[in-house]
Design an enzyme around this catalytic site. Structure first.
Site, PDB file in Angstrom:
ATOM      1  N   SER A 132     -29.230  46.352  73.178  1.00  0.00           N
ATOM      2  CA  SER A 132     -29.105  45.565  74.402  1.00  0.00           C
ATOM      3  C   SER A 132     -30.294  44.641  74.587  1.00  0.00           C
ATOM      4  CB  SER A 132     -28.993  46.482  75.630  1.00  0.00           C
ATOM      5  OG  SER A 132     -28.841  45.713  76.798  1.00  0.00           O
ATOM      6  N   LYS A 204     -24.447  52.886  75.706  1.00  0.00           N
ATOM      7  CA  LYS A 204     -24.484  51.425  75.738  1.00  0.00           C
ATOM      8  C   LYS A 204     -23.309  50.878  76.551  1.00  0.00           C
ATOM      9  CE  LYS A 204     -25.597  47.164  74.488  1.00  0.00           C
ATOM     10  NZ  LYS A 204     -24.424  46.329  74.723  1.00  0.00           N
ATOM     11  N   HIS A 207     -24.133  51.376  80.143  1.00  0.00           N
ATOM     12  CA  HIS A 207     -25.132  50.341  80.466  1.00  0.00           C
ATOM     13  C   HIS A 207     -24.429  49.028  80.806  1.00  0.00           C
ATOM     14  CE1 HIS A 207     -27.208  46.689  79.116  1.00  0.00           C
ATOM     15  NE2 HIS A 207     -28.344  47.246  79.498  1.00  0.00           N
TER      16      HIS A 207
END
Length: 501
Positions: A132, A204, A207
């Site tokens: 990220s 992820k 996120h």
């Protein structure tokens, strides 16, 4: 053929792949690169001849694999899904026992679980790592979320820790100033082993779902100031800059201030005013929402952020509807503008807390579903730098899980409870005012409903369960009996009107 001497390899030289390769080389690791379009690889290597570690390009996959030290470590950064599977298929015949494939794309976590199983059967190791931070993060320090074989992680760990974003362990602030060829020293690296198989890609995904929520909340704050207070973009840019000095200090608030102050180079108008209000998406927010539904875990704020993008995409339909569907006729706002701006800030912060509470609650349920053991404090900590949702606020989440590792929900932590108490009056005022003025606030409103539902000891679903028992004999539990015992009433059939023949 020369002896293999590259410490890692990378396949896929789109922007993210190129930037991650340069980041690795800048930290002294020799890296081999391969791209399906050979000319792209050649141009990339030619344009970067002097990296500290060294970039070496290869025209064939076989030569690329042979250039790597054993156990070979190969990063795949191609389009998620079918393209990733095809690259893995082409690599497998060329690899040997214990070699490691690292998928750094936005893969769906269950694809990662499948791929690891398949490769384990072939005595190959697999890591699915969330990456990220976008292009800049890949180049100067991303947040990295690896999951998979723990022994394979130990092989990759020195490289991942070197290239990840660095955060000051005392202040929780990102360490700025990374430049090519000059790795940042000190601080903790924004990477940690997340867990087995698909855990890294799952975290992820969550996120990214949280990111959807953050972005939509900021848009709602902007929209309220624009439509109710009539502020211009420059004025709002100054407000966001001020907010960035306090609790809302974050990458997204910071760039929002910059965007609102930007002038369009073609028309001279505020840049944001010439951008079409139709948002794109790549699917990770939808995956988060669908998974929350699948696991029966409430994540309404993330879902509303996804739906807001879907609604924005039907631009022509909305334009037509604006001529037919009318909202309330409310006089211009006559209250104290500064008080309302502060209330909007409070609504943004309180909604943000609820959105993150939902995301972390979702990860908590996922670890039960997939037999993972997630360290939520560490996850919040690696989000502190490199990634899109990086924010000062995340340090408070880490501290909450240090205080109580088994914390059921962030709303139960003393810090976040007090923060909601401080913001609640302004939050409710903003949601009410938005409804009165006909301004859409899906994430502010859903976050408030989530909070009110979560804090309510008795919800109206007792009536709903009675309805289910009535029309479908689905049974119900009683409040005056031991829970777990199910009952059913033989309801009378409703009278139905006679049908004439």
């Amino acid at each position: 053929m020369s002896e293999p001497n590259s410490e890692i390899g990378l396949i896929g030289l789109a922007v993210m792949g190129q930037n991650l390769a340069l980041n690795i080389a800048d930290h002294g690791f020799k890296i081999s690169v391969f791209n399906r379009t050979t000319s792209k690889m050649q141009d990339f290597v030619k344009n970067h001849p002097d990296t500290p570690g060294g970039l070496v390009g290869f025209e064939t996959l076989n030569a690329f694999v042979l250039s790597l030290k054993k156990p070979r470590k190969i990063i795949i950064l191609v389009q998620a899904g079918w393209a990733t599977d095809k690259v893995i298929e082409s690599l497998v015949p060329l690899l040997e026992k214990e070699d490691i494939i690292i998928d750094g794309g936005n893969a769906k976590w269950d694809d990662t679980i499948r791929r690891e199983k398949e490769l384990n059967h072939l005595n190959l190791r697999f890591i699915g790592s969330g990456v990220s931070g976008g292009e800049e993060g890949a180049r100067f320090g991303p947040s990295l979320m690896p999951g998979g074989n723990p022994e394979a992680w130990l092989e990759l760990k020195p490289i991942w820790e070197a290239i990840a974003a660095k955060v000051n362990p005392q202040t929780g602030k990102p360490i700025e100033g990374a430049t090519p060829g000059k790795p940042v020293e000190g601080g903790f690296s924004c990477t940690t082993y997340i867990g087995p198989n698909g855990a890294g890609h799952y975290v992820k995904m969550v996120h990214n779902g949280i990111e959807y929520g953050d972005m939509q909340m900021i848009c709602e704050a902007y929209d309220l100031m624009r439509n109710i207070l009539g502020l211009n973009p420059g004025e709002m840019g100054d407000i966001f800059s001020e907010w960035n000095k306090g609790e809302l200090d974050s990458f997204l608030i910071d760039i929002t201030a910059d965007i609102l102050k930007q002038t369009d180079p073609i028309t001279g108008k505020p840049f944001v005013d010439v951008v079409l209000d139709s948002a794109g998406q790549k699917g990770t927010g939808k995956w988060t929402s669908v998974n929350a539904l699948d696991m029966g875990t409430p994540a309404p704020t993330v879902a509303e952020a996804v739906f807001a993008r879907c609604l924005s995409a039907v631009k022509e339909e909305r334009v037509a509807a604006s001529l037919i569907c009318k909202g309330p006729k409310i006089p211009s706002f006559s209250g104290d503008s500064d008080d309302l701006i502060e209330a909007i800030r409070q609504a943004l912060y309180a909604s943000k807390i609820c959105s993150y509470a939902q995301g972390f609650q979702l990860m908590r349920e996922a670890q039960k579903e997939y037999s993972w053991s997630l360290d939520f404090g560490a996850i919040a900590q690696i989000f502190r730098g490199g990634c899109i949702i990086r924010a000062a606020f995340l340090q408070k989440i880490t501290e909450a899980y240090v205080r109580e590792p088994e914390l059921a929900n962030l709303l139960l932590d003393p810090y976040f409870k007090n923060a909601i108490d401080m913001c609640q009056k302004g939050w409710r005022k903003v949601v009410s005012l938005a409804a009165e003025h006909g301004v859409s606030t899906p994430t502010f409103s859903s976050a408030l409903s989530y909070y009110d539902g979560y804090r309510t000891a008795r919800l109206p679903q007792n009536l709903l369960q009675a309805q289910r028992d009535y029309f479908g004999a689905h049974s119900y539990e009683r409040t005056d009996e031991v829970r777990g015992n199910f009952y059913h009433i033989d309801w009378p059939l409703p009278e139905r009107p006679q049908t004439r023949v």
